[in-house]
Design an enzyme around this catalytic site. Structure first.
Site, mmCIF file in Angstrom:
data_model
loop_
_atom_site.group_PDB
_atom_site.id
_atom_site.type_symbol
_atom_site.label_atom_id
_atom_site.label_comp_id
_atom_site.label_asym_id
_atom_site.label_seq_id
_atom_site.Cartn_x
_atom_site.Cartn_y
_atom_site.Cartn_z
ATOM 1 N N HIS A 1 -9.562 6.694 -21.320
ATOM 2 C CA HIS A 1 -9.277 5.319 -21.727
ATOM 3 C C HIS A 1 -8.925 5.338 -23.203
ATOM 4 O O HIS A 1 -8.855 6.398 -23.834
ATOM 5 C CB HIS A 1 -10.471 4.404 -21.439
ATOM 6 C CG HIS A 1 -10.572 3.987 -20.002
ATOM 7 N ND1 HIS A 1 -9.582 3.262 -19.375
ATOM 8 C CD2 HIS A 1 -11.543 4.202 -19.075
ATOM 9 C CE1 HIS A 1 -9.937 3.039 -18.116
ATOM 10 N NE2 HIS A 1 -11.120 3.602 -17.900
ATOM 11 N N ASP B 1 -3.689 2.112 -25.927
ATOM 12 C CA ASP B 1 -3.046 1.375 -24.842
ATOM 13 C C ASP B 1 -1.805 0.628 -25.327
ATOM 14 O O ASP B 1 -0.754 0.661 -24.679
ATOM 15 C CB ASP B 1 -4.020 0.367 -24.240
ATOM 16 C CG ASP B 1 -5.039 1.006 -23.311
ATOM 17 O OD1 ASP B 1 -4.948 2.226 -23.082
ATOM 18 O OD2 ASP B 1 -5.929 0.297 -22.818
ATOM 19 N N ASP C 1 0.859 -1.185 0.000
ATOM 20 C CA ASP C 1 0.000 0.000 0.000
ATOM 21 C C ASP C 1 0.894 1.234 0.000
ATOM 22 O O ASP C 1 1.544 1.551 0.998
ATOM 23 C CB ASP C 1 -0.894 -0.023 1.240
ATOM 24 C CG ASP C 1 -1.851 1.171 1.286
ATOM 25 O OD1 ASP C 1 -1.779 2.031 0.375
ATOM 26 O OD2 ASP C 1 -2.641 1.236 2.239
#
Length: 367
Positions: free
Chosen positions: A139, A169, A73
């Protein structure tokens, strides 16, 4: 097995989903040690992407074979300390947070390169590390739209069509990341210094529009679907067959076009497609629609006409041409032990891991 080109390289991968993980998959295949850092408790979001076998994602398995995984984390001091320890000895960091996020976590490029001056940091974002759109979310479709590529090919109603592939991408993110990382490693061999690579997926799409850009820079900006390679020419188009399949025809050069016209029966009056491209295209569509896909395959067999019946993905995977080259012969084992064909990568066999079966990493439960 011969030594692999990157077997002395260690990569810490903070990225998720597709662009970064695919880039590090290429590098892992070439021998690099890739340590995937995942956020607890669920890890990379793609671990839950369908299709699923129990709790195991086939998409995750295809993108992450041969990697290691740890849980950390980055918002906790313990998580940051664990990652900093890894980065102290690493060669490359791959990340795709929005600009400024790593700095706010105390992991900015200035901090990391003080700890490890040889570290190459590769940041993959939509619009780059600077500029008025740097902080925007997006995206693949977002970046395709912003780059103008989405406007170039249209459906019959004149509207842009949703691309079948994730061009931004992969072609704008993963591939440029790999290329720049390899160049940065070569540069580091000379200088001893790392660097911060700024990979913008939207910007990296422009080379794919080179022909239409040339047209625009010459004073004739294209409209959707009117370009030589975007549907405006009968020589580069898709035609429906009698059995509702499709023929992809690309006889661009004159010698291919002449033979295509002979084999399809295009009238002499329409073979000069420059005079009335729409009329020639309509004639070709009528002729192709008169025969089945199998008829066209038989007629074009052994002929240089640059045509192919549009295959389904399932048909393409089973194509003897790809089977003969063992394209899908290697496998990956997912986190539940299921064995899947491995994702083919454009790496020469002499430069890649030759193991026929490789595992993808499970998710570490602590961190």
């Amino acid at each position: 097995m011969n030594p692999l080109p990157l077997e002395d390289v260690t990569i810490v991968d903070l990225s998720t989903l597709l662009p970064g993980p695919l880039a590090t998959l290429y590098l892992a295949e070439a021998g690099a040690r890739v340590i995937k850092v995942e956020r607890p408790p669920d890890g990379d979001e793609i671990r839950m992407f369908p299709p699923l076998s129990g709790d195991s994602s086939a998409a995750f398995a295809l993108l992450n074979r041969g990697k290691e995984s740890i849980s950390a984390d980055l918002k906790s001091s313990a998580g940051r300390a664990r990652v900093l320890t890894l980065l102290g000895d690493a060669d490359i960091l791959v990340e795709q947070f929005r600009p400024g996020v790593l700095a706010r976590l105390g992991l900015g490029a200035d901090v990391l390169q003080q700890i490890n001056p040889r570290l190459i940091i590769c940041s993959i974002t939509g619009f780059g590390q600077t500029g008025p759109r740097a902080a925007e979310a997006g995206h693949d479709l977002t970046y395709m739209a912003a780059s103008g590529l989405l406007s170039l090919a249209c459906g019959t109603d004149g509207a842009p069509v949703v691309p079948a592939t994730l061009n931004a991408d992969i072609a704008g993110g993963s591939w440029p990341a790999v290329m720049n990382i390899l160049l940065a490693l070569r540069q580091r061999d000379r200088t001893g210094q790392g660097m911060h690579l700024d990979i913008s997926m939207a910007e990296n799409l422009f080379p794919f529009a080179f022909l239409e850009l040339a047209r625009g820079f010459a004073g004739d900006w294209p409209a959707g679907g009117d370009g030589l390679l975007t549907g405006g020419s009968p020589r580069y188009n898709i035609y429906r067959t009698a059995d509702d399949r499709f023929l992809a025809a690309a006889p661009l050069e004159q010698r291919f076009w002449d033979l295509f016209c002979d084999l399809t029966g295009v009238p002499d009056s329409l073979r000069d497609d420059a005079s009335d491209p729409a009329a020639t295209k309509a004639a070709v569509a009528t002729l192709v629609a008169a025969r089945t896909a199998a008829d066209w395959q038989e007629r074009f067999a052994g002929q240089d006409v640059c045509c192919a019946v549009v295959a389904s993905l399932q048909e393409a995977v089973a194509d003897p041409a790809f089977a003969a080259r063992n394209l899908f012969g290697r496998s990956v084992t997912d986190t539940l032990g299921n064995c899947l064909p491995a994702l083919p990568l454009p790496l020469d066999f002499a430069l890649r891991d030759d193991r026929q079966k490789v595992d993808c990493p499970g998710l570490e439960k602590s961190g």
